[in-house]
Design a protein around this motif. Sequence first.
Motif, mmCIF file in Angstrom:
data_model
loop_
_atom_site.group_PDB
_atom_site.id
_atom_site.type_symbol
_atom_site.label_atom_id
_atom_site.label_comp_id
_atom_site.label_asym_id
_atom_site.label_seq_id
_atom_site.Cartn_x
_atom_site.Cartn_y
_atom_site.Cartn_z
ATOM 1 N N THR A 163 -39.524 71.338 25.252
ATOM 2 C CA THR A 163 -38.840 71.616 23.986
ATOM 3 C C THR A 163 -38.839 73.087 23.583
ATOM 4 O O THR A 163 -38.580 73.407 22.433
ATOM 5 N N TRP A 164 -39.070 74.002 24.483
ATOM 6 C CA TRP A 164 -39.183 75.407 24.109
ATOM 7 C C TRP A 164 -37.852 76.142 24.007
ATOM 8 O O TRP A 164 -37.758 77.197 23.417
ATOM 9 N N TYR A 165 -36.793 75.594 24.552
ATOM 10 C CA TYR A 165 -35.509 76.299 24.648
ATOM 11 C C TYR A 165 -34.960 76.752 23.298
ATOM 12 O O TYR A 165 -34.507 77.879 23.148
ATOM 13 N N TRP A 166 -34.986 75.865 22.316
ATOM 14 C CA TRP A 166 -34.416 76.207 21.007
ATOM 15 C C TRP A 166 -35.159 77.371 20.371
ATOM 16 O O TRP A 166 -34.545 78.223 19.729
ATOM 17 N N LEU A 167 -36.489 77.414 20.565
ATOM 18 C CA LEU A 167 -37.282 78.484 19.975
ATOM 19 C C LEU A 167 -37.008 79.813 20.689
ATOM 20 O O LEU A 167 -36.906 80.861 20.054
ATOM 21 N N ALA A 168 -36.838 79.775 21.991
ATOM 22 C CA ALA A 168 -36.480 80.987 22.745
ATOM 23 C C ALA A 168 -35.114 81.503 22.287
ATOM 24 O O ALA A 168 -34.940 82.706 22.070
ATOM 25 N N ASP A 169 -34.178 80.604 22.106
ATOM 26 C CA ASP A 169 -32.843 80.999 21.644
ATOM 27 C C ASP A 169 -32.902 81.605 20.241
ATOM 28 O O ASP A 169 -32.263 82.621 19.959
ATOM 29 N N LEU A 170 -33.676 80.989 19.360
ATOM 30 C CA LEU A 170 -33.831 81.496 17.996
ATOM 31 C C LEU A 170 -34.462 82.883 17.995
ATOM 32 O O LEU A 170 -33.992 83.789 17.308
ATOM 33 N N CYS A 171 -35.513 83.054 18.775
ATOM 34 C CA CYS A 171 -36.181 84.353 18.850
ATOM 35 C C CYS A 171 -35.234 85.425 19.389
ATOM 36 O O CYS A 171 -35.199 86.544 18.875
ATOM 37 N N GLN A 172 -34.457 85.082 20.400
ATOM 38 C CA GLN A 172 -33.503 86.048 20.943
ATOM 39 C C GLN A 172 -32.484 86.444 19.884
ATOM 40 O O GLN A 172 -32.192 87.625 19.694
ATOM 41 N N LYS A 173 -31.960 85.469 19.174
ATOM 42 C CA LYS A 173 -30.975 85.724 18.124
ATOM 43 C C LYS A 173 -31.554 86.613 17.024
ATOM 44 O O LYS A 173 -30.864 87.486 16.493
ATOM 45 N N GLU A 174 -32.834 86.395 16.695
ATOM 46 C CA GLU A 174 -33.490 87.118 15.605
ATOM 47 C C GLU A 174 -34.160 88.417 16.052
ATOM 48 O O GLU A 174 -34.739 89.127 15.243
ATOM 49 N N GLY A 175 -34.135 88.702 17.356
ATOM 50 C CA GLY A 175 -34.764 89.925 17.864
ATOM 51 C C GLY A 175 -36.282 89.879 17.856
ATOM 52 O O GLY A 175 -36.945 90.903 17.727
ATOM 53 N N ILE A 176 -36.829 88.688 18.021
ATOM 54 C CA ILE A 176 -38.283 88.487 18.031
ATOM 55 C C ILE A 176 -38.746 88.373 19.485
ATOM 56 O O ILE A 176 -38.226 87.540 20.230
ATOM 57 N N PRO A 177 -39.719 89.182 19.906
ATOM 58 C CA PRO A 177 -40.231 89.063 21.283
ATOM 59 C C PRO A 177 -40.760 87.644 21.541
ATOM 60 O O PRO A 177 -41.435 87.060 20.690
ATOM 61 N N PHE A 178 -40.461 87.117 22.727
ATOM 62 C CA PHE A 178 -40.809 85.742 23.085
ATOM 63 C C PHE A 178 -41.462 85.733 24.462
ATOM 64 O O PHE A 178 -40.949 86.333 25.400
ATOM 65 N N VAL A 179 -42.608 85.051 24.568
ATOM 66 C CA VAL A 179 -43.336 84.946 25.831
ATOM 67 C C VAL A 179 -43.542 83.465 26.137
ATOM 68 O O VAL A 179 -43.988 82.706 25.286
ATOM 69 N N LEU A 180 -43.224 83.085 27.364
ATOM 70 C CA LEU A 180 -43.383 81.704 27.799
ATOM 71 C C LEU A 180 -44.479 81.644 28.850
ATOM 72 O O LEU A 180 -44.473 82.408 29.808
ATOM 73 N N GLY A 181 -45.430 80.745 28.663
ATOM 74 C CA GLY A 181 -46.514 80.599 29.625
ATOM 75 C C GLY A 181 -46.618 79.161 30.114
ATOM 76 O O GLY A 181 -46.350 78.224 29.364
ATOM 77 N N HIS A 182 -46.970 78.988 31.351
ATOM 78 C CA HIS A 182 -47.134 77.659 31.933
ATOM 79 C C HIS A 182 -48.578 77.206 31.758
ATOM 80 O O HIS A 182 -49.504 77.913 32.162
ATOM 81 N N ALA A 183 -48.757 76.027 31.190
ATOM 82 C CA ALA A 183 -50.098 75.526 30.881
ATOM 83 C C ALA A 183 -51.016 75.480 32.097
ATOM 84 O O ALA A 183 -52.208 75.747 31.995
#
Length: 93
Positions: free
Chosen positions: A45-65
């Motif tokens: 479910t991380w896709y929407w948050l990555a898209d939102l951060c990109q739109k808002e100019g917020i740095p986003f980091v994704l890590g694999h558990a």
Amino acid sequence: MYICILDEKGEVREHRNIRTDGNIFLQMITPYRENIVVAVECIFTWYWLADLCQKEGIPFVLGHALYMKAIHGGKTKNDKIDSHKIAVLYEAV
């Protein structure tokens, strides 16, 4: 979704469960927005948050558990604990 916000000293400023809603998320991070980086565990479910951060100019980091040993190797695992561990792991980088 659990949110954990740490300040520059590693002190918890926010740590709570919120509805998975972009507007609620943006409201919650508003006081911290200038210096915030969003770090997320890689789940389905991380896709929407990555898209939102990109739109808002917020740095986003994704890590694999699996590769975040502090989470994968922990005896207790839940969203609240994981959100804090991810915040601490990112701060250490």
